[in-house]
Write an enzyme that holds these catalytic residues in place. Sequence first.
Site, PDB file in Angstrom:
ATOM      1  N   GLY A 189       3.151  -3.427  -4.080  1.00 35.59           N
ATOM      2  CA  GLY A 189       3.060  -3.610  -5.528  1.00 35.59           C
ATOM      3  C   GLY A 189       3.375  -2.310  -6.239  1.00 35.59           C
ATOM      4  O   GLY A 189       4.400  -2.157  -6.889  1.00 35.59           O
ATOM      5  N   ARG A 190       2.498  -1.333  -6.047  1.00 28.79           N
ATOM      6  CA  ARG A 190       2.582  -0.060  -6.772  1.00 28.79           C
ATOM      7  C   ARG A 190       3.969   0.583  -6.713  1.00 28.79           C
ATOM      8  O   ARG A 190       4.533   0.993  -7.728  1.00 28.79           O
ATOM      9  CB  ARG A 190       1.564   0.913  -6.162  1.00 28.79           C
ATOM     10  CG  ARG A 190       1.481   2.250  -6.867  1.00 28.79           C
ATOM     11  CD  ARG A 190       0.554   3.198  -6.107  1.00 28.79           C
ATOM     12  NE  ARG A 190      -0.682   2.587  -5.726  1.00 28.79           N
ATOM     13  CZ  ARG A 190      -1.795   2.561  -6.469  1.00 28.79           C
ATOM     14  NH1 ARG A 190      -1.807   3.158  -7.630  1.00 28.79           N
ATOM     15  NH2 ARG A 190      -2.884   1.949  -6.034  1.00 28.79           N
ATOM     16  N   GLY A 204       0.770  -1.243   0.000  1.00 27.70           N
ATOM     17  CA  GLY A 204       0.000   0.000   0.000  1.00 27.70           C
ATOM     18  C   GLY A 204       0.797   1.287   0.000  1.00 27.70           C
ATOM     19  O   GLY A 204       0.208   2.373  -0.085  1.00 27.70           O
ATOM     20  N   CYS A 261     -15.192   4.085 -27.452  1.00 31.09           N
ATOM     21  CA  CYS A 261     -16.517   4.691 -27.634  1.00 31.09           C
ATOM     22  C   CYS A 261     -17.295   4.787 -26.311  1.00 31.09           C
ATOM     23  O   CYS A 261     -18.368   4.205 -26.164  1.00 31.09           O
ATOM     24  CB  CYS A 261     -17.315   3.934 -28.679  1.00 31.09           C
ATOM     25  SG  CYS A 261     -17.507   2.220 -28.291  1.00 31.09           S
ATOM     26  N   GLU A 262     -16.709   5.482 -25.375  1.00 37.04           N
ATOM     27  CA  GLU A 262     -17.411   5.800 -24.120  1.00 37.04           C
ATOM     28  C   GLU A 262     -17.025   7.225 -23.733  1.00 37.04           C
ATOM     29  O   GLU A 262     -15.852   7.603 -23.867  1.00 37.04           O
ATOM     30  CB  GLU A 262     -16.989   4.851 -22.987  1.00 37.04           C
ATOM     31  CG  GLU A 262     -17.360   3.410 -23.234  1.00 37.04           C
ATOM     32  CD  GLU A 262     -17.461   2.591 -21.951  1.00 37.04           C
ATOM     33  OE1 GLU A 262     -17.674   3.166 -20.870  1.00 37.04           O
ATOM     34  OE2 GLU A 262     -17.322   1.367 -22.064  1.00 37.04           O
ATOM     35  N   TYR A 285      -0.285  -0.971 -12.273  1.00 37.66           N
ATOM     36  CA  TYR A 285      -1.718  -1.052 -12.586  1.00 37.66           C
ATOM     37  C   TYR A 285      -2.026  -0.329 -13.900  1.00 37.66           C
ATOM     38  O   TYR A 285      -3.094   0.232 -14.076  1.00 37.66           O
ATOM     39  CB  TYR A 285      -2.572  -0.507 -11.434  1.00 37.66           C
ATOM     40  CG  TYR A 285      -2.275  -1.210 -10.120  1.00 37.66           C
ATOM     41  CD1 TYR A 285      -2.592  -2.554  -9.948  1.00 37.66           C
ATOM     42  CD2 TYR A 285      -1.638  -0.537  -9.068  1.00 37.66           C
ATOM     43  CE1 TYR A 285      -2.291  -3.216  -8.763  1.00 37.66           C
ATOM     44  CE2 TYR A 285      -1.337  -1.195  -7.882  1.00 37.66           C
ATOM     45  CZ  TYR A 285      -1.671  -2.533  -7.740  1.00 37.66           C
ATOM     46  OH  TYR A 285      -1.379  -3.187  -6.567  1.00 37.66           O
ATOM     47  N   TYR A 343     -11.275   4.787 -11.313  1.00 35.13           N
ATOM     48  CA  TYR A 343     -11.236   5.385  -9.970  1.00 35.13           C
ATOM     49  C   TYR A 343     -11.228   6.914  -9.999  1.00 35.13           C
ATOM     50  O   TYR A 343     -11.069   7.550  -8.948  1.00 35.13           O
ATOM     51  CB  TYR A 343      -9.961   4.960  -9.223  1.00 35.13           C
ATOM     52  CG  TYR A 343      -9.576   3.519  -9.324  1.00 35.13           C
ATOM     53  CD1 TYR A 343     -10.348   2.527  -8.728  1.00 35.13           C
ATOM     54  CD2 TYR A 343      -8.421   3.145 -10.005  1.00 35.13           C
ATOM     55  CE1 TYR A 343      -9.968   1.191  -8.821  1.00 35.13           C
ATOM     56  CE2 TYR A 343      -8.038   1.815 -10.094  1.00 35.13           C
ATOM     57  CZ  TYR A 343      -8.821   0.848  -9.504  1.00 35.13           C
ATOM     58  OH  TYR A 343      -8.438  -0.454  -9.594  1.00 35.13           O
TER      59      TYR A 343
HETATM   60  N1  LLP Z   1      -1.130  -7.508  -1.247  1.00 31.01           N
HETATM   61  C1  LLP Z   1      -2.405  -7.766  -1.572  1.00 31.01           C
HETATM   62  C2  LLP Z   1      -3.055  -8.934  -0.979  1.00 31.01           C
HETATM   63  C3  LLP Z   1      -3.089  -6.922  -2.466  1.00 31.01           C
HETATM   64  O1  LLP Z   1      -4.357  -7.188  -2.763  1.00 31.01           O
HETATM   65  C4  LLP Z   1      -2.426  -5.808  -3.023  1.00 31.01           C
HETATM   66  C5  LLP Z   1      -3.123  -4.911  -3.957  1.00 31.01           C
HETATM   67  C6  LLP Z   1      -1.087  -5.592  -2.662  1.00 31.01           C
HETATM   68  C7  LLP Z   1      -0.479  -6.459  -1.763  1.00 31.01           C
HETATM   69  C8  LLP Z   1      -0.267  -4.460  -3.216  1.00 31.01           C
HETATM   70  O2  LLP Z   1      -0.765  -3.208  -2.919  1.00 31.01           O
HETATM   71  P1  LLP Z   1       0.019  -1.884  -3.408  1.00 31.01           P
HETATM   72  O3  LLP Z   1       1.344  -1.824  -2.709  1.00 31.01           O
HETATM   73  O4  LLP Z   1       0.199  -1.988  -4.880  1.00 31.01           O
HETATM   74  O5  LLP Z   1      -0.877  -0.763  -3.058  1.00 31.01           O
HETATM   75  N2  LLP Z   1      -5.835  -1.277  -9.312  1.00 31.01           N
HETATM   76  C9  LLP Z   1      -5.704  -0.369  -8.190  1.00 31.01           C
HETATM   77  C10 LLP Z   1      -4.930  -0.978  -7.049  1.00 31.01           C
HETATM   78  C11 LLP Z   1      -5.484  -2.290  -6.587  1.00 31.01           C
HETATM   79  C12 LLP Z   1      -4.657  -2.963  -5.519  1.00 31.01           C
HETATM   80  C13 LLP Z   1      -5.104  -4.351  -5.279  1.00 31.01           C
HETATM   81  N3  LLP Z   1      -4.351  -5.044  -4.286  1.00 31.01           N
HETATM   82  C14 LLP Z   1      -5.083   0.934  -8.684  1.00 31.01           C
HETATM   83  O6  LLP Z   1      -4.824   1.051  -9.872  1.00 31.01           O
HETATM   84  O7  LLP Z   1      -4.922   1.867  -7.902  1.00 31.01           O
END
Ligand code: LLP
Length: 415
Positions: A273-274, A227, A343-344, A372, A314
């Site tokens: 992740g991000r 996160g 087309c949206e 993402y 979002y």
């Molecule tokens: N661990 C789990 C179990 C998760 O579901 C996620 C993200 C992460 C770790 C990694 O989170 P991060 O560090 O990336 O915040 N598509 C959305 C974000 C969805 C995140 C889903 N889960 C966006 O584009 O903002």
Amino acid sequence: MRSYLEATDFWGSASAEALASEFGTPLYVYNERIIRSNLKRLSGLITKYPYVTNYSIKANSNLYLLQIALEEGLSADAMSEGEMRLLLKAGFPPEKIFFVPNNVSADEMKFAVEHNIIVSLDSIDQLDLFGTINPGGKCSVRLNPGVGAGHHEKVVTAGKNTKFAITDDQLDEMFATAAKHDLRIVGINQHIGSLFMDPEPFLKSVVNLLEMAMKFDKLDFIDFGGGYGVPYHKVSEDEQPFDFDSFEKKFEALLDGFVEKAGYVPLFKTEPGRYAFCEGGVLLGRVHAVKTNADRKFAGTDIGMNVLARPTLYGSWHDVEIIHDNKVTTDDPEVITIVGNICESGDIIAKERLLPKITTGDLVCVLDAGAYGYAMASSYNVRRRPAEVLIQLDGTPKLIRRADTWEDLFRGFEI
Ligand code: LLP
């Protein structure tokens, strides 16, 4: 407004126009130097205790980028059989993979068990199912620490109103279900949501999870999820990065407290992740039309919502830089909305922005597109997903995924 592209020398020895003409647009471009530096920040987060960073590959699962994460010493988490397969293909050994699924079939769990990949179960039913296919085995459980956080309600994954995880009041039933199948719970994990710049909710969740940890026998590991935020407004508002240094101190102090109270040191993990790839990725697109409808000015590009879904899904903000005659321009600012070719009417990349004057033929660079971005791209409107290119450490570009071909799109009809 400072140019991120120029400040970071993002294109290396190439130029935006050279990349666009060699590989076409839209195009995802990644910078290896930026990526490696962010990966190093993540892998070195906790130094006092045994610590592992699981890169959450849902943010970006390009095979070559996964290999860079592996080289930088990261482990990984997977959400699906597909992600596990990709990680194995990238060279991650099973012990560096953590399967954190939600509502999966017995077959998907079996894939993990057969490949010696540890599984986290996030409901009593899933734990029960796991017990039937792997009695006497070991597993982790995903807990809800009661606190959530994130940039949008759709990505908050703990606290109230979420489908994820096991809550405190379900623990007795959870232990009974584990006992029924002779399962050994060796780890606990959480993920409270995606993108926080203020660390307080996360730290509060750490406190809560560590309290829950006291109810378990000695655990091999405790995983606090991901996160960590990225400053999506760094060019437009000079937004500052996530303050890892002060975060690390507070985080470590909480771990100290647990170690003292519990009397043992588990392996601590986080799961970002991000942060890993976001700032190292830029989405390059071409302007094909500029028009004024009523009193709103639009720049029409080839970056449809199928290429980058976040703004449509979002309302997410991505800073944008404009390239005119192969140079970043700041000339003649005006308010304009950048849209795609889908087309949206929700097919919007950047709404009502004050940007330099845009003309047909310019290049639009969408910043912070490395997470993402491609991972959520689709072939909506029967469009081919774009290619991905890596600007390597020596500055030269390398194709790391070709664009879809028409054959790729039509393959499923060969039945
Ligand atoms: N661990 C789990 C179990 C998760 O579901 C996620 C993200 C992460 C770790 C990694 O989170 P991060 O560090 O990336 O915040 N598509 C959305 C974000 C969805 C995140 C889903 N889960 C966006 O584009 O903002």
